[in-house]
Structure formats: structure tokens, C-alpha cells
Design an enzyme around this catalytic site. Structure first.
Site, PDB file in Angstrom:
ATOM      1  CB  CYS A 196      -9.501  -9.217   0.967  1.00 58.20           C
ATOM      2  SG  CYS A 196      -9.548  -8.768   2.862  1.00 58.20           S
TER       3      CYS A 196
ATOM      4  CE  LYS B  69      -6.735  -0.745  11.024  1.00 61.87           C
ATOM      5  NZ  LYS B  69      -7.834  -2.227   9.636  1.00 61.87           N
TER       6      LYS B  69
ATOM      7  CB  CYS C 283     -15.911  -9.852   5.819  1.00 65.89           C
ATOM      8  SG  CYS C 283     -14.614  -7.851   6.394  1.00 65.89           S
TER       9      CYS C 283
ATOM     10  NE  ARG D 174      -3.616  -0.206   2.611  1.00 63.19           N
ATOM     11  CZ  ARG D 174      -4.517  -0.511   3.762  1.00 63.19           C
ATOM     12  NH1 ARG D 174      -4.445  -0.150   4.378  1.00 63.19           N
ATOM     13  NH2 ARG D 174      -5.109  -1.887   3.593  1.00 63.19           N
TER      14      ARG D 174
ATOM     15  CE  LYS E 157      -7.652   3.413   8.751  1.00 66.13           C
ATOM     16  NZ  LYS E 157      -9.577   1.858   8.292  1.00 66.13           N
TER      17      LYS E 157
ATOM     18  CB  CYS F  47     -12.255  -2.518   3.348  1.00 62.52           C
ATOM     19  SG  CYS F  47     -10.982  -3.059   4.909  1.00 62.52           S
TER      20      CYS F  47
ATOM     21  NE  ARG G 272      -3.029   1.669   9.662  1.00 62.04           N
ATOM     22  CZ  ARG G 272      -3.758   0.464   9.082  1.00 62.04           C
ATOM     23  NH1 ARG G 272      -4.658   0.881   7.717  1.00 62.04           N
ATOM     24  NH2 ARG G 272      -3.620  -0.509   9.513  1.00 62.04           N
TER      25      ARG G 272
ATOM     26  CB  CYS H 196     -13.816  -3.913   0.825  1.00 62.31           C
ATOM     27  SG  CYS H 196     -14.698  -5.399   0.644  1.00 62.31           S
TER      28      CYS H 196
HETATM   29 FE1  SRM Z   1      -9.228  -2.254   5.838  1.00 61.10          FE
HETATM   30  C1  SRM Z   1      -7.847  -4.617   6.669  1.00 61.10           C
HETATM   31  C2  SRM Z   1      -8.459  -3.071   2.255  1.00 61.10           C
HETATM   32  C3  SRM Z   1      -9.785   0.935   4.206  1.00 61.10           C
HETATM   33  C4  SRM Z   1     -11.570  -1.742   8.019  1.00 61.10           C
HETATM   34  N1  SRM Z   1      -8.751  -3.494   4.824  1.00 61.10           N
HETATM   35  C5  SRM Z   1      -7.706  -4.479   5.641  1.00 61.10           C
HETATM   36  C6  SRM Z   1      -7.392  -5.445   4.528  1.00 61.10           C
HETATM   37  C7  SRM Z   1      -5.623  -5.159   5.537  1.00 61.10           C
HETATM   38  C8  SRM Z   1      -7.575  -7.305   5.106  1.00 61.10           C
HETATM   39  C9  SRM Z   1      -6.236  -7.890   6.096  1.00 61.10           C
HETATM   40  O1  SRM Z   1      -6.473  -6.627   7.534  1.00 61.10           O
HETATM   41  O2  SRM Z   1      -5.914  -8.707   5.969  1.00 61.10           O
HETATM   42  C10 SRM Z   1      -7.647  -5.780   3.461  1.00 61.10           C
HETATM   43  C11 SRM Z   1      -6.661  -6.080   1.794  1.00 61.10           C
HETATM   44  C12 SRM Z   1      -7.692  -5.746   1.470  1.00 61.10           C
HETATM   45  C13 SRM Z   1      -6.754  -6.674  -0.011  1.00 61.10           C
HETATM   46  O3  SRM Z   1      -6.602  -7.288  -0.862  1.00 61.10           O
HETATM   47  O4  SRM Z   1      -6.250  -5.868  -0.558  1.00 61.10           O
HETATM   48  C14 SRM Z   1      -8.100  -3.874   3.198  1.00 61.10           C
HETATM   49  N2  SRM Z   1      -9.255  -1.062   3.485  1.00 61.10           N
HETATM   50  C15 SRM Z   1      -8.919  -2.274   2.371  1.00 61.10           C
HETATM   51  C16 SRM Z   1      -8.658  -1.373   1.570  1.00 61.10           C
HETATM   52  C17 SRM Z   1      -7.846  -1.383   0.195  1.00 61.10           C
HETATM   53  C18 SRM Z   1      -9.861  -1.231   0.753  1.00 61.10           C
HETATM   54  C19 SRM Z   1     -10.353  -0.596  -0.370  1.00 61.10           C
HETATM   55  O5  SRM Z   1     -11.349  -1.650  -1.630  1.00 61.10           O
HETATM   56  O6  SRM Z   1     -10.342   0.504  -1.446  1.00 61.10           O
HETATM   57  C20 SRM Z   1      -8.619   0.631   1.829  1.00 61.10           C
HETATM   58  C21 SRM Z   1      -7.849   0.572   1.933  1.00 61.10           C
HETATM   59  C22 SRM Z   1      -7.294   2.034   2.366  1.00 61.10           C
HETATM   60  C23 SRM Z   1      -6.049   2.439   2.510  1.00 61.10           C
HETATM   61  O7  SRM Z   1      -6.557   2.960   1.511  1.00 61.10           O
HETATM   62  O8  SRM Z   1      -5.591   3.392   3.458  1.00 61.10           O
HETATM   63  C24 SRM Z   1      -9.485   0.064   3.145  1.00 61.10           C
HETATM   64  N3  SRM Z   1     -10.515  -0.349   5.940  1.00 61.10           N
HETATM   65  C25 SRM Z   1     -10.486   0.702   5.195  1.00 61.10           C
HETATM   66  C26 SRM Z   1     -11.667   1.285   5.424  1.00 61.10           C
HETATM   67  C27 SRM Z   1     -12.242   2.677   5.578  1.00 61.10           C
HETATM   68  C28 SRM Z   1     -11.348   3.696   4.988  1.00 61.10           C
HETATM   69  O9  SRM Z   1     -10.471   3.799   6.125  1.00 61.10           O
HETATM   70  O10 SRM Z   1     -12.086   4.921   5.569  1.00 61.10           O
HETATM   71  C29 SRM Z   1     -12.404   0.609   7.098  1.00 61.10           C
HETATM   72  C30 SRM Z   1     -13.458   1.357   7.993  1.00 61.10           C
HETATM   73  C31 SRM Z   1     -13.143   2.100   8.533  1.00 61.10           C
HETATM   74  C32 SRM Z   1     -12.283   2.147   9.714  1.00 61.10           C
HETATM   75  O11 SRM Z   1     -10.940   1.910   9.885  1.00 61.10           O
HETATM   76  O12 SRM Z   1     -13.024   1.945  10.937  1.00 61.10           O
HETATM   77  C33 SRM Z   1     -11.567  -0.217   6.623  1.00 61.10           C
HETATM   78  N4  SRM Z   1      -9.819  -3.223   7.123  1.00 61.10           N
HETATM   79  C34 SRM Z   1     -10.357  -2.462   8.019  1.00 61.10           C
HETATM   80  C35 SRM Z   1     -10.282  -3.421   9.358  1.00 61.10           C
HETATM   81  C36 SRM Z   1     -11.440  -3.440  10.693  1.00 61.10           C
HETATM   82  C37 SRM Z   1     -11.127  -2.121  11.361  1.00 61.10           C
HETATM   83  C38 SRM Z   1     -11.548  -2.254  13.050  1.00 61.10           C
HETATM   84  O13 SRM Z   1     -12.287  -1.533  13.178  1.00 61.10           O
HETATM   85  O14 SRM Z   1     -12.266  -2.836  12.861  1.00 61.10           O
HETATM   86  C39 SRM Z   1      -9.722  -4.565   9.348  1.00 61.10           C
HETATM   87  C40 SRM Z   1      -9.404  -5.333  10.217  1.00 61.10           C
HETATM   88  C41 SRM Z   1      -8.052  -5.013  10.961  1.00 61.10           C
HETATM   89  O15 SRM Z   1      -7.304  -4.054  10.797  1.00 61.10           O
HETATM   90  O16 SRM Z   1      -7.740  -6.365  11.900  1.00 61.10           O
HETATM   91  C42 SRM Z   1      -9.155  -4.168   7.656  1.00 61.10           C
HETATM   92 FE1  SF4 Z   2     -11.537  -7.876   3.201  1.00 60.96          FE
HETATM   93 FE2  SF4 Z   2     -14.266  -6.955   4.924  1.00 60.96          FE
HETATM   94 FE3  SF4 Z   2     -11.838  -4.981   4.213  1.00 60.96          FE
HETATM   95 FE4  SF4 Z   2     -13.984  -6.371   2.635  1.00 60.96          FE
HETATM   96  S1  SF4 Z   2     -13.869  -5.440   3.813  1.00 60.96           S
HETATM   97  S2  SF4 Z   2     -11.224  -5.655   2.140  1.00 60.96           S
HETATM   98  S3  SF4 Z   2     -13.252  -8.403   2.773  1.00 60.96           S
HETATM   99  S4  SF4 Z   2     -11.234  -7.117   5.291  1.00 60.96           S
END
Ligand code: SRM
Ligand code: SF4
Length: 574
Positions: free
Chosen positions: A445, A218, A484, A82, A220, A488, A151, A439
Site C-alpha cells: 500500500c 467512491k 494510516c 481487486r 459504498k 480500511c 464499490r 488492513c
Molecule cells: Fe481502502 C485506499 C485497501 C477497504 C478507506 N485501500 C486504499 C488503497 C487502494 C491504497 C491506495 O489508494 O493507494 C489500499 C490498497 C492496499 C493494498 O496494497 O492492497 C486499500 N481498502 C483496502 C482493503 C484491501 C483493506 C483490507 O485489508 O481488506 C479493503 C478493500 C475493500 C474492497 O474489497 O473493496 C479496503 N478502504 C476500505 C474501507 C472499509 C470498507 O469499505 O468497509 C475503508 C473505510 C470506509 C470508507 O470508505 O470510508 C477504506 N481506502 C480507504 C480510503 C479513505 C477514503 C476516504 O474517505 O478518505 C483510501 C484512500 C483514498 O480513497 O484516497 C483507501
Molecule cells: Fe493502506 Fe491506509 Fe488502507 Fe491500510 S488503511 S490499506 S495503510 S490506505
């Protein structure tokens, strides 16, 4: 949380991840040695935890899992990388570098993320060092793109008010830089100790803001410029709402405690919407960000990671506790919040002229995936544009792309290229598709329970005839999908959302606010495509017939009684 935990910060036994961070010597662990090991394409779990801080996750291609298992081969390990770009702004040269790296080391595609970053997928362990080195050669970085730190700082790409954008963007960049980790580990591991262009090197191993164990989870930050709430400011741990008066930036309202992630079936986890707590001047914004981060550092839950986000720190202790703590650390008080109004969180497509006389073209990119797909040469087209474009590219918070700051002289050439490659502003799509986000999910993922990026376009193909029939083709409705409940694509803020439960099964949510200002509510659980379409059709027809003047779909479903209004994340499951 126990009373004891509330009284003193971090008194419960710490989680394994905290121990890994503590032992890591400022994010080194054994990463350098691990990367040299050519016996396996994987890395051990401890190093994988640390790898996140360096901007990468180990994954395996889930499409190949069963087949490889049958053949007794190790999973097809690969890495996601990333790349952070505060506010999503990059130059043409940087775009070209990302394109080249994607072809050379990754799977030949670029993923624009929901936080205005780039993601590369499919990088093999042996190519990681070159990949990260070349990203740094492009004066971009992967450091802190993931991990328990601040982030990528989001910021409204605002093609309309050029002066406001450059000011707000500058604050986003400065906040990002201020909160970057200062460890030299990144340079040592990936860049062989070379010094790259950055101002983080303080010559020592101190992390003045984070300390040796960084944050509990994390963190944000996003900056919105009303009337657009494209950054979904209420989903951010810390949000800033720009207050612009007479075309000038006066300061920011401050929001705290938003977040999306939850776990199905666990009511102790929930999405939450940030609260506005006051106003600060532009010069005070870095101080507010730093002190807020240190409060979360000191009081966030370090024993249960599911409960470690800032939203829970605030909800457990109360907003008044947080405001007092912040005031004490700042040594001054936020002013009363100023009036603001958001009217949408989606992107506005096509050409617009900014106040600086330059042109900006917002391109629709389905779910942020930049690739050449059959006859649609999106990646090639953008490459050709980058070769002649002297302005910037802006990744939007909705996974789209703005070709920004095009001079009147260059506009014709860029228009020709847009036409030649059939690049689209989405005008021929329904407004629902233009307001859609999914996402990544499968196959990369590891947490995905269902498809998302690969499925939402097909589902939209099936919903669109229903919209046409109901006369809703041009009605803007925000729809989002995730594989899930981590959220994201910020689905809990969408008017219609599908959150993956199992292969082919989704929970369906309705009633988010059109401007990203209200959480939605569970409408149906664990349903497949047929039931999704069956459920949606009568509601869309009802909306088309009985909506009030200007009433958004999310508001209508609440008024019509399909779902209850959610005022706080603590009521999300009730
Ligand atoms: Fe996310 C984890 C992709 C924005 C909440 N996110 C992941 C992981 C890294 C999976 C993992 O932990 O193994 C995903 C990688 C997938 C892949 O194959 O690429 C992933 N998140 C993404 C992206 C690429 C989605 C997208 O389609 O664009 C976004 C990358 C953002 C960036 O450039 O930094 C992305 N993730 C978000 C957002 C939206 C935002 O930040 O505005 C959220 C919700 C907001 C928040 O954080 O509350 C988000 N991602 C999560 C979570 C849940 C965190 C939590 O509070 O429980 C996880 C899982 C974790 O952290 O354990 C996660
Ligand atoms: Fe993966 Fe769940 Fe985030 Fe989608 S919402 S990219 S399935 S961690």
C-alpha cells in the site's frame, strides 16, 4: 464549505481528477496504448487514475524501494487487482480460478478484503490483461472494484438463516448490477471487445446513473442482517438493515452518511457514523440506492477530494435536506424505521447448520491472507476442499471465509480435509485475536505510514499473555489496526484500535461499540510497542476487575473515564 457551494451543486472549480475523468471518454484514456508500452513497468498518473475504475492500482514493492533506488533502477512497479463478488459469495470453481490466477500472475497469495472482495498483489503490467481476462472467464469482474463509483456491495453472509441469506444476497447482487458502470471501455481494453456474461451492455456510451464524470468519490453500500452487524452498516455511505419478521424479509431500514477515512491533524476530515432515516420494502431498495447515488453525484464536492465523500455532503447540508431531496427524487416517502437490534460485528466461527439443512464452516483467516506459510498449508487446503465442495464460499466482512452449503454427505470429507490441513476455526486463539482485523499496509500500500497486516499478529502475541493473566482469554474484544487513517479495516469502530502514524508508531483509540454502533476516541498519540503494552495492561486489568455483568470493553473504557463517548464524527477530534 462556502454558502455559495451549498446553494448550487458543484459550483467551485473542479479537481484534476474530475478533469481526467471528463477527458477519459468513459474511462478509456490512453490505457490501451499504455499497456502495450514495454519500456516501463509503470503507467502514467492519468491512466492510473482511470485504472482504478477497472479494479486495479499501480503500486511498488516498498520493501525494495531503497535498494532499487541505490541501484538506480525504477521502483518495482506492480499492480494490485481487486475482484468484486457481491456479498462475497463465489462457487468452488471460482475459488479454484482465483487460486490459479494468484499462482500464475500474482504473488501466489490471495487477500480476502474487508469488503468481501479478493485482492491479488504483485501483478506485472505485462500480465494485467491476461489476469483480468481470466478473472472474467471465471465470471467474476474487476470493473468498479475501485474508483469513483459504487464499490462491492456487502451483505451479511448469514450461515444461520438460509432463506433470508439467499433473499438478502439476491438484493445485494441486484443493487450491485444496477449500479455497475455501463461503459464498454472495460470490454474493449481487457477483453478485446468480447462480450462477457453481464447485462450491462446497453449498446451505447451512456452512463444513465453516473453521467460522464461518474461520482465525486467512491461510494459504498452494505446490507446487515441483525443481530449481526458484521458489515459495519454504520460505516457505509448507504446501508440497509434487513428487517426480518417470522423468518421472512419484510424490508430494510435505510442508513446514510457513514464513512471512516480521515487525515491525521486535519479536523475537517473525520470518520462518521451513518444515520437511520426510514424503512423501505425489498422492491423499493434499488430505487433508494439509485436516487441516493444520484444525489451524491449532483451535490458531492468535486473540487476537494478530501471533502468529497457522501458523509460530508450530508453533514454540510443536513439530514433533513437529504431526506427531502430523496423523497422528491423517489416520488414517495420512506416509512418510519422499524425496530432492530445488533449485538456484535465480529464473525461466529466453526460449524453451524442452516435452516435449509446444509452445513456451514466459518474459518479463521488471520487478516484475510490466504497463503501457504511454513507448515500451515491454508491455500493448499482450501484448494483441495474446493475440488470436492459443491456448495459455495462466502468471504466475510471480517476477512474470514465460510465454506458454505455443505451437504450432510459431504460434511465428513470436508471435515477430514480441514483436519488434514490443520485449518482452524480459531477456537484455540484468544477471543481478541478472533475479533481482530488489519488492513494490508506495507509492503504494497502506497499510503501506509506503518505496518499493519504484518505487525498485528505479533502485537497480539504480546497482548495475549496480559489477557490470560487478567482472565480475559475468552472475552470478546474487537481490535483493529490500519497503517494510516484511511480506515480500511474500519478501525474507528473498534473497541481498541491502532492507526499508523509513522514507522513503528500508532495512535491508540478506545471505546468503539461492540456492535459497530459507536466511534472510538483517541487515547494516546504516536506511541510505539512498549508504550502500547504499558498503556493497555492496566486498562485490561481494571476491566477484568470492575466490569459490570455483560459490559463490553468499549463501554467500560467510557464509563471508567479513559475516553469520552463519541456520538457523532463531528466530535471525533474534540
Ligand atoms: Fe481502502 C485506499 C485497501 C477497504 C478507506 N485501500 C486504499 C488503497 C487502494 C491504497 C491506495 O489508494 O493507494 C489500499 C490498497 C492496499 C493494498 O496494497 O492492497 C486499500 N481498502 C483496502 C482493503 C484491501 C483493506 C483490507 O485489508 O481488506 C479493503 C478493500 C475493500 C474492497 O474489497 O473493496 C479496503 N478502504 C476500505 C474501507 C472499509 C470498507 O469499505 O468497509 C475503508 C473505510 C470506509 C470508507 O470508505 O470510508 C477504506 N481506502 C480507504 C480510503 C479513505 C477514503 C476516504 O474517505 O478518505 C483510501 C484512500 C483514498 O480513497 O484516497 C483507501
Ligand atoms: Fe493502506 Fe491506509 Fe488502507 Fe491500510 S488503511 S490499506 S495503510 S490506505
Amino acid at each position: 464549505m462556502s454558502e455559495n457551494n451549498l446553494l448550487s451543486p458543484n459550483s467551485a472549480p473542479h479537481s484534476d481528477v474530475e478533469e481526467i475523468k471528463k477527458r477519459s471518454n468513459y474511462l478509456r484514456g490512453s490505457l490501451a496504448e499504455t499497456l502495450e508500452d514495454v519500456i516501463t513497468g509503470s503507467i502514467p498518473e492519468d491512466d492510473n487514475r482511470l485504472m482504478k475504475f477497472h479494479g486495479s492500482y499501480m503500486q511498488d514493492d516498498r520493501d525494495l524501494r531503497n535498494e532499487r533506488q541505490k541501484q538506480k533502477l525504477e521502483p518495482a512497479y506492480q499492480f494490485m487487482v481487486r475482484v468484486r463478488a457481491p456479498g462475497g459469495v463465489v462457487t468452488s470453481d471460482q475459488w479454484l480460478m482465483m487460486d490459479r490466477i494468484a499462482q500464475k500472475y500474482a504473488n501466489g497469495t490471495i487477500r480476502l478484503t474487508t469488503r468481501q472482495s479478493f485482492q491479488l498483489h504483485g501483478v506485472l503490467k505485462w500480465n494485467m490483461k491476461n489476469t483480468i481476462r481470466e478473472v472474467n472467464d471465471a465470471l467474476l469482474s474487476t470493473l468498479a472494484a475501485c474508483g469513483d463509483v459504487n464499490r462491492n456491495v456487502m451483505c451479511n453472509p448469514n450461515p444461520y438463516q438460509s432463506a433470508v441469506h439467499s433473499e438478502v444476497y439476491e438484493w445485494a447482487r441486484r443493487i450491485s448490477e444496477h449500479l455497475n458502470p455501463r461503459t464498454r471501455a472495460y470490454h474493449e481494453i481487457w477483453l478485446d471487445g468480447e462480450k462477457v456474461v453481464d447485462s450491462r451492455d446497453n449498446g451505447g456510451e451512456q452512463e444513465p446513473i453516473y453521467g460522464p464524470v461518474y461520482l465525486p468519490r467512491k461510494f459504498k453500500i452494505g446490507i446487515a442482517v441483525p443481530p449481526s452487524n458484521d458489515v459495519d452498516v454504520f460505516s457505509q455511505d448507504l446501508g440497509f438493515i434487513a428487517i426480518v419478521e417470522d423468518g421472512r424479509l419484510k424490508g430494510f431500514n435505510v442508513t446514510v452518511g457513514g464513512g471512516m477515512g480521515m487525515t491525521h491533524g486535519d479536523p475537517n476530515t473525520y470518520p462518521q457514523i451513518g444515520q437511520v432515516i426510514g424503512f423501505c420494502s425489498p422492491e423499493q431498495v434499488i430505487d433508494v440506492a439509485e436516487k441516493t447515488v444520484t444525489i451524491q453525484r449532483d451535490y458531492g464536492d468535486r473540487s476537494v477530494r478530501k471533502h468529497a465523500r457522501f458523509k460530508y455532503t450530508i453533514d454540510d447540508r443536513g439530514i433533513d435536506w437529504f431526506i427531502n431531496e430523496l423523497t422528491e427524487r423517489l416520488g414517495w416517502k420512506l416509512e418510519e424505521a422499524r425496530p432492530y437490534h445488533f449485538d456484535h460485528n465480529g464473525d461466529r466461527y466453526g460449524w453451524v447448520k442452516g435452516t435449509n439443512g446444509k452445513w456451514h464452516f466459518t474459518l479463521f483467516i488471520q487478516n484475510g491472507r490466504v497463503k501457504d506459510d511454513g507448515g500451515y498449508l491454508l491455500m493448499t487446503g482450501l484448494r483441495e476442499i474446493a475440488k470436492v465442495h459443491s456448495g459455495d464460499f462466502r468471504l466475510t466482512p471480517n476477512q474470514n471465509l465460510i465454506i458454505g452449503n455443505v451437504s450432510s454427505q459431504k460434511k465428513k470429507k470436508i471435515e477430514e480435509l480441514i483436519k488434514q490441513y490443520g485449518l482452524t476455526d480459531g477456537a484455540h486463539y484468544t477471543a481478541l485475536r478472533r475479533n481482530s482485523m488489519a488492513c494490508v499496509a506495507l509492503p504494497t500500500c502506497g499510503l501506509a505510514m506503518a505496518e499493519s497486516e504484518r505487525y498485528l499478529p505479533t502485537l497480539l502475541d504480546k497482548i495475549e499473555p496480559m489477557l490470560e493473566e487478567a482472565g480475559l482469554r475468552d472475552e470478546e474484544i474487537v481490535i483493529r489496526m490500519t497503517g494510516c487513517p484511511n480506515g480500511c479495516a474500519r478501525p474507528m469502530l473498534a473497541e481498541i484500535a491502532f492507526i499508523g502514524k509513522a514507522p513503528g508508531k500508532y495512535n491508540m483509540y478506545l471505546g468503539g461499540g461492540f456492535a459497530g454502533n459507536r466511534l472510538n476516541k483517541l487515547y494516546k498519540e504516536n506511541i510505539g510497542e512498549a508504550e502500547i503494552l504499558e498503556s493497555l495492561k492496566p486498562i485490561l486489568t481494571h476491566y477484568a476487575k470492575e466490569r459490570r455483568e455483560g459490559e463490553h470493553f468499549g463501554d467500560f473504557v467510557i464509563r471508567a473515564g479513559y475516553v469520552k463517548e463519541v456520538r457523532s464524527g463531528q466530535d471525533f477530534h474534540s
